[in-house]
Design a protein around this motif. Structure first.
Motif, PDB file in Angstrom:
ATOM      1  N   ASP A   1       0.834  -1.204   0.000  1.00 28.94           N
ATOM      2  CA  ASP A   1       0.000   0.000   0.000  1.00 28.94           C
ATOM      3  C   ASP A   1       0.869   1.255   0.000  1.00 28.94           C
ATOM      4  O   ASP A   1       0.547   2.231  -0.671  1.00 28.94           O
ATOM      5  CB  ASP A   1      -0.934   0.026   1.218  1.00 28.94           C
ATOM      6  CG  ASP A   1      -2.021  -1.024   1.139  1.00 28.94           C
ATOM      7  OD1 ASP A   1      -2.361  -1.450   0.013  1.00 28.94           O
ATOM      8  OD2 ASP A   1      -2.531  -1.422   2.204  1.00 28.94           O
TER       9      ASP A   1
ATOM     10  N   ASN B   1       2.122   1.771  -3.512  1.00 27.23           N
ATOM     11  CA  ASN B   1       1.026   2.183  -4.403  1.00 27.23           C
ATOM     12  C   ASN B   1       0.567   3.617  -4.176  1.00 27.23           C
ATOM     13  O   ASN B   1      -0.052   4.214  -5.052  1.00 27.23           O
ATOM     14  CB  ASN B   1      -0.157   1.229  -4.265  1.00 27.23           C
ATOM     15  CG  ASN B   1       0.111  -0.114  -4.892  1.00 27.23           C
ATOM     16  OD1 ASN B   1       0.929  -0.239  -5.806  1.00 27.23           O
ATOM     17  ND2 ASN B   1      -0.569  -1.137  -4.409  1.00 27.23           N
ATOM     18  N   THR B   2       0.870   4.175  -3.011  1.00 24.74           N
ATOM     19  CA  THR B   2       0.464   5.556  -2.736  1.00 24.74           C
ATOM     20  C   THR B   2       1.597   6.554  -2.943  1.00 24.74           C
ATOM     21  O   THR B   2       1.501   7.698  -2.519  1.00 24.74           O
ATOM     22  CB  THR B   2      -0.102   5.698  -1.309  1.00 24.74           C
ATOM     23  OG1 THR B   2       0.889   5.289  -0.371  1.00 24.74           O
ATOM     24  CG2 THR B   2      -1.365   4.880  -1.137  1.00 24.74           C
TER      25      THR B   2
END
Length: 100
Positions: A30, A33-34
């Protein structure tokens, strides 16, 4: 700031982010992905990492140190993390450029 992760395969790079405290357990994907790195002004594995060099077994630490040293021309600090011995050994270096 510059970070050189031992990424002899993708998962080792992902786990290294957690081991170094950049992400909690199970949260590194995560984080990537950010926009990990961009938001923090952090450059990491800019050469494609060890995968980009064909993973030079036995010379990975040397290759990483060469990359970190080259990038320190423009940065004050660098971090290198390397694993070995079927991932039972981990070594980390925090490098400071005293000329910046």
């Amino acid at each position: 700031r510059y970070l050189k992760l031992h990424n002899w395969f993708t998962m080792s790079g992902i786990l290294a982010l957690e081991a170094l405290g950049f992400a909690g357990k199970g949260e590194s994907i995560d984080l990537i992905n950010t926009g990990f790195g961009v938001k923090q002004g952090l450059r990491y594995n800019t050469t494609g990492g060890l995968i980009g060099y064909g993973h030079p077994v036995g010379a990975t630490g040397v290759r990483q140190m060469v990359d970190v040293s080259a990038d320190l021309k423009f940065k004050e600090h660098g971090l290198m993390m390397n694993m070995g011995g079927d991932d039972v050994t981990s070594v980390g270096f925090i490098i400071k450029n005293v000329t910046v």
